[in-house]
Design a protein around this motif. Structure first.
Motif, mmCIF file in Angstrom:
data_model
loop_
_atom_site.group_PDB
_atom_site.id
_atom_site.type_symbol
_atom_site.label_atom_id
_atom_site.label_comp_id
_atom_site.label_asym_id
_atom_site.label_seq_id
_atom_site.Cartn_x
_atom_site.Cartn_y
_atom_site.Cartn_z
ATOM 1 N N MET A 115 -48.264 76.345 -8.411
ATOM 2 C CA MET A 115 -47.200 76.632 -7.452
ATOM 3 C C MET A 115 -46.373 75.384 -7.146
ATOM 4 S SD MET A 115 -47.335 79.855 -7.050
ATOM 5 C CE MET A 115 -46.456 80.397 -5.598
ATOM 6 N N GLU A 116 -47.020 74.229 -7.116
ATOM 7 C CA GLU A 116 -46.262 72.984 -6.913
ATOM 8 C C GLU A 116 -45.308 72.734 -8.075
ATOM 9 O OE1 GLU A 116 -49.777 70.903 -4.230
ATOM 10 O OE2 GLU A 116 -49.440 70.225 -6.284
ATOM 11 N N GLY A 117 -45.770 73.043 -9.274
ATOM 12 C CA GLY A 117 -44.895 72.886 -10.439
ATOM 13 C C GLY A 117 -43.706 73.837 -10.375
ATOM 14 N N ILE A 118 -43.974 75.074 -9.952
ATOM 15 C CA ILE A 118 -42.894 76.052 -9.826
ATOM 16 C C ILE A 118 -41.883 75.590 -8.777
ATOM 17 C CG2 ILE A 118 -42.363 78.393 -9.011
ATOM 18 C CD1 ILE A 118 -44.938 79.342 -10.346
ATOM 19 N N ARG A 119 -42.399 75.122 -7.642
ATOM 20 C CA ARG A 119 -41.515 74.639 -6.576
ATOM 21 C C ARG A 119 -40.625 73.511 -7.094
ATOM 22 N NH1 ARG A 119 -44.903 71.384 -2.777
ATOM 23 N NH2 ARG A 119 -44.642 69.976 -4.536
ATOM 24 N N ASP A 120 -41.222 72.528 -7.757
ATOM 25 C CA ASP A 120 -40.433 71.386 -8.225
ATOM 26 C C ASP A 120 -39.444 71.803 -9.317
ATOM 27 O OD1 ASP A 120 -41.847 69.969 -6.386
ATOM 28 O OD2 ASP A 120 -43.033 68.814 -7.826
ATOM 29 N N ILE A 129 -37.150 80.620 -6.465
ATOM 30 C CA ILE A 129 -38.256 81.538 -6.762
ATOM 31 C C ILE A 129 -38.406 82.394 -5.511
ATOM 32 C CG2 ILE A 129 -39.887 79.633 -6.202
ATOM 33 C CD1 ILE A 129 -40.978 82.188 -8.664
ATOM 34 N N VAL A 130 -38.038 83.649 -5.643
ATOM 35 C CA VAL A 130 -37.847 84.473 -4.442
ATOM 36 C C VAL A 130 -38.976 85.446 -4.161
ATOM 37 C CG1 VAL A 130 -35.351 84.326 -4.397
ATOM 38 C CG2 VAL A 130 -36.448 86.122 -5.748
ATOM 39 N N GLY A 131 -39.884 85.628 -5.063
ATOM 40 C CA GLY A 131 -40.937 86.591 -4.778
ATOM 41 C C GLY A 131 -41.928 86.637 -5.905
ATOM 42 N N ILE B 28 -46.813 76.853 -0.225
ATOM 43 C CA ILE B 28 -46.569 75.687 -1.087
ATOM 44 C C ILE B 28 -45.110 75.627 -1.520
ATOM 45 C CG2 ILE B 28 -47.131 74.656 -3.345
ATOM 46 C CD1 ILE B 28 -49.902 75.984 -3.080
ATOM 47 N N LEU B 29 -44.486 76.788 -1.610
ATOM 48 C CA LEU B 29 -43.155 76.829 -2.218
ATOM 49 C C LEU B 29 -42.054 76.205 -1.375
ATOM 50 C CD1 LEU B 29 -43.188 80.318 -3.941
ATOM 51 C CD2 LEU B 29 -43.328 78.079 -5.016
ATOM 52 N N ASN B 30 -42.306 76.109 -0.037
ATOM 53 C CA ASN B 30 -41.293 75.483 0.814
ATOM 54 C C ASN B 30 -39.896 76.047 0.612
ATOM 55 O OD1 ASN B 30 -42.738 73.660 2.324
ATOM 56 N ND2 ASN B 30 -42.630 72.072 0.767
ATOM 57 N N ASP B 31 -38.970 75.156 0.464
ATOM 58 C CA ASP B 31 -37.571 75.553 0.350
ATOM 59 C C ASP B 31 -37.181 76.049 -1.038
ATOM 60 O OD1 ASP B 31 -37.419 74.793 2.939
ATOM 61 O OD2 ASP B 31 -36.416 72.883 2.544
ATOM 62 N N ALA B 32 -38.154 76.118 -1.937
ATOM 63 C CA ALA B 32 -37.834 76.599 -3.278
ATOM 64 C C ALA B 32 -37.402 78.071 -3.275
ATOM 65 C CB ALA B 32 -39.021 76.416 -4.232
ATOM 66 N N TYR B 33 -37.588 78.747 -2.128
ATOM 67 C CA TYR B 33 -37.063 80.093 -1.948
ATOM 68 C C TYR B 33 -35.568 80.171 -1.989
ATOM 69 C CZ TYR B 33 -41.257 81.917 0.054
ATOM 70 O OH TYR B 33 -42.510 82.359 0.236
ATOM 71 N N GLY B 37 -29.102 78.631 -1.919
ATOM 72 C CA GLY B 37 -28.392 79.034 -0.703
ATOM 73 C C GLY B 37 -28.009 80.504 -0.666
ATOM 74 N N ASN B 38 -28.372 81.270 -1.686
ATOM 75 C CA ASN B 38 -27.966 82.674 -1.743
ATOM 76 C C ASN B 38 -29.094 83.668 -1.501
ATOM 77 O OD1 ASN B 38 -25.200 82.382 -2.237
ATOM 78 N ND2 ASN B 38 -25.625 81.831 -4.359
ATOM 79 N N THR B 39 -30.286 83.155 -1.194
ATOM 80 C CA THR B 39 -31.412 84.065 -0.983
ATOM 81 C C THR B 39 -31.236 84.792 0.343
ATOM 82 O OG1 THR B 39 -32.834 82.613 -2.247
ATOM 83 C CG2 THR B 39 -33.922 84.232 -0.836
ATOM 84 N N TYR B 40 -31.330 86.095 0.291
ATOM 85 C CA TYR B 40 -31.120 86.925 1.465
ATOM 86 C C TYR B 40 -32.469 87.331 2.039
ATOM 87 C CZ TYR B 40 -29.167 90.858 4.152
ATOM 88 O OH TYR B 40 -28.792 91.733 5.145
ATOM 89 N N LEU B 41 -33.396 87.675 1.176
ATOM 90 C CA LEU B 41 -34.766 87.991 1.578
ATOM 91 C C LEU B 41 -35.708 87.358 0.570
ATOM 92 C CD1 LEU B 41 -34.823 91.859 2.175
ATOM 93 C CD2 LEU B 41 -35.278 90.116 3.907
ATOM 94 N N GLY B 42 -36.671 86.565 1.056
ATOM 95 C CA GLY B 42 -37.652 85.984 0.145
ATOM 96 C C GLY B 42 -38.929 86.793 0.144
#
Lengths: 335, 335
Positions: A115-120, A129-131, B28-33, B37-42
């Motif tokens: 998950m850290e790799g995905i985040r970075d 990565i939205v869901g 873990i994903l933090n702001d990677a959602y 800037g276009n994410t409406y629902l994560g």
């Protein structure tokens, strides 16, 4: 330099041979590709494309990460799951919009690293990565990621439109290094800024918009020439390529180089008068580009080195993916 | 009827408990959602939503199929991979556009059965399977499917907007049977025509378009009340539900019924004056609907049966998914 040795090494490279079971599986699906009548491109390309109105195509791709990559370096596996998907969309001339993943977890520690790799990766490539979905209790670790993108219908790059007489452009970012835990990954992104990395993705959309290429694919597991082989198969053509014209970082020998999965690398075909502009655009974002050969009608990939020449793939007799016949059901006839 | 027994059975139902690891992984994903800037629902809803312009949202969802389902009936696993994804999009009021899958194959025979199930599901639900990725050489069999859909930004159904005073509408197609190889799957689709099945999907888009509900979710692995629990958690509210008001096929006892994964079932919340119209629309396509309770401010799910009442979930103390805080980063403030 022994060309026979190089050809033998590439033909038996697992990155190429493991593509082969795809055809039988895909053939089961029949018309399920196009039940809504809006499918523009089905299996056989880097991403599939579906018409969503307003002249736009929704691009969809999915990639599973090799189990051995996940075992040997889960952080890098997570990061690469982003990279490979983003490149699939870029290769079509699309804009990547968002990703979802399915994570099957045996080891919790592995999972966190993934998950850290995905985040970075998401932050580096600028794609959220939205869901996703988590299997918390599998007897194995696995990671699948899929991505959606958008492209204009009149400016999409496919694998299936290369034509005899086109030039073969190979573009690879040479500013990289083999990844320490996976030596056939040519890592060109971890040391670069998000801006530089994203510029390489965006340039493909510009190349598409200007109509500079007839076909294209991102270089992936099958390596530079395996990827070209897939493009030739999809376009039902062949090519003659000059090995020494392929951009290479000379710290890596030819066999390894040609099997590399580069962080940013594309195989493109273009009409001769558009080659220069296309190469300029690639080079403007740090992708070294060269005119490495030509598309021919004979369905073979000839590789030349100095005075030697050999056949790397005979696509009349062998197949790599073998799904060309399904590739373009929903597309208008183009020539 | 022993309400305590029912509550105990539902609280410890694996379909509910296996949701719990999700929060740690997501955190873990933090702001990677929302890097674009276009994410409406994560994370936290049936599907995620990303703005793509023209007032439209791209919906994305991914689901992995339980290994045990794949082992016991690979054809049904393939079919269900379509069903669950299509329902995720329907529950948001979206139109499903296309699917991609990742198939990991150990047994070739399993693989063919899975693909046949996917094909038949795609034809039944009218959603094309346009691409994917095959791992031909894994030590296990696994199937992940992801789906994309489109919804208007001003008519999307989320899980997080139920408000105290809303009514709880439960709609389930009762015309079905437990699937022979997976008795907690309430199969309502295999014996119906594609038209009838697709009408049940489309009705949710109409309910969304007319603004009839405040929140909704499709009933999935956690069963009817586990799904309601997830909706309550996402909306930061509670509910009081009358068990006997939940639509049920009386051939199935209550405990099994409440753990069923129905082929077509939704938990919805609506303002009182819109309940009747919403129920009428559901019933017009064969989904039996009832007003089964009310949303309350106290974050508990009370279940009543006759004179008895018990707490099924105390959401102030327990969590099901626990990802509510991330749910709505990109959304405008709505009340």
């Amino acid at each position: 330099m022994d060309l026979d040795y190089i050809i033998h090494s590439l033909k038996n490279f697992e990155g190429v041979t493991r593509k082969r079971p795809i055809r039988n599986i895909v053939s089961i699906l029949n018309d399920a590709y196009n039940v809504s009548g809006n499918t523009y491109l089905g299996f056989g390309d880097d991403a599939s494309a579906i018409r969503i109105g307003d002249g736009k195509l929704l691009l969809l791709a999915a990639d599973g990460i090799w189990g051995r990559l996940l075992e040997s370096d889960p952080y890098w596996a997570g990061y690469c799951s982003v990279l490979v998907n983003v490149n699939d969309i870029a290769a079509m001339g699309g804009k990547p919009i968002g990703m979802v993943n399915v994570l099957s977890i045996n080891s919790r520690e592995t999972c966190y690293s993934v998950m850290e790799g995905i985040r970075d990766g998401a932050e580096k490539f600028g794609v959220p990565i939205v869901g996703g979905h988590v299997h918390p209790d599998t007897p194995y670790d696995a990671l699948d990621v899929s991505i959606a993108g958008i492209a204009p219908e009149d400016a999409i790059i496919t694998s299936c439109d290369a034509r005899p007489g086109d030039r073969v452009i190979i573009g690879i970012d040479l500013d990289g290094r083999p990844h320490p835990s996976f030596p056939l990954n040519w890592d060109t992104t971890t040391h670069k800024t998000p801006e530089d990395v994203q510029a390489q993705i965006e340039i493909m959309a510009l190349i598409a918009e200007r109509g500079l290429v007839t076909a294209g694919k991102d270089i992936s597991n099958p390596g530079t020439l395996g990827t070209l082989g897939m493009l030739l198969e999809a376009s039902e053509v062949g090519a003659r390529v000059e090995m020494e014209s392929i951009p290479r970082n000379s710290s890596v020998d030819w066999v390894d180089w040609l099997r590399m999965y580069p962080g940013s690398g594309f195989v493109l075909t273009a009409q001769e008068e558009r080659v220069a502009e296309c190469m300029e655009l690639l080079e403007s974002v740090g992708i070294e580009a060269s005119d490495a050969g030509e598309i021919i009608g004979e369905r073979k990939l000839y590789l030349r080195s100095g005075d030697e020449e050999g056949v790397l793939f005979d696509l009349e007799r062998e197949r790599i993916m073998g799904v060309t016949e399904e590739k373009s059901w929903g597309r208008p006839d183009v020539s």
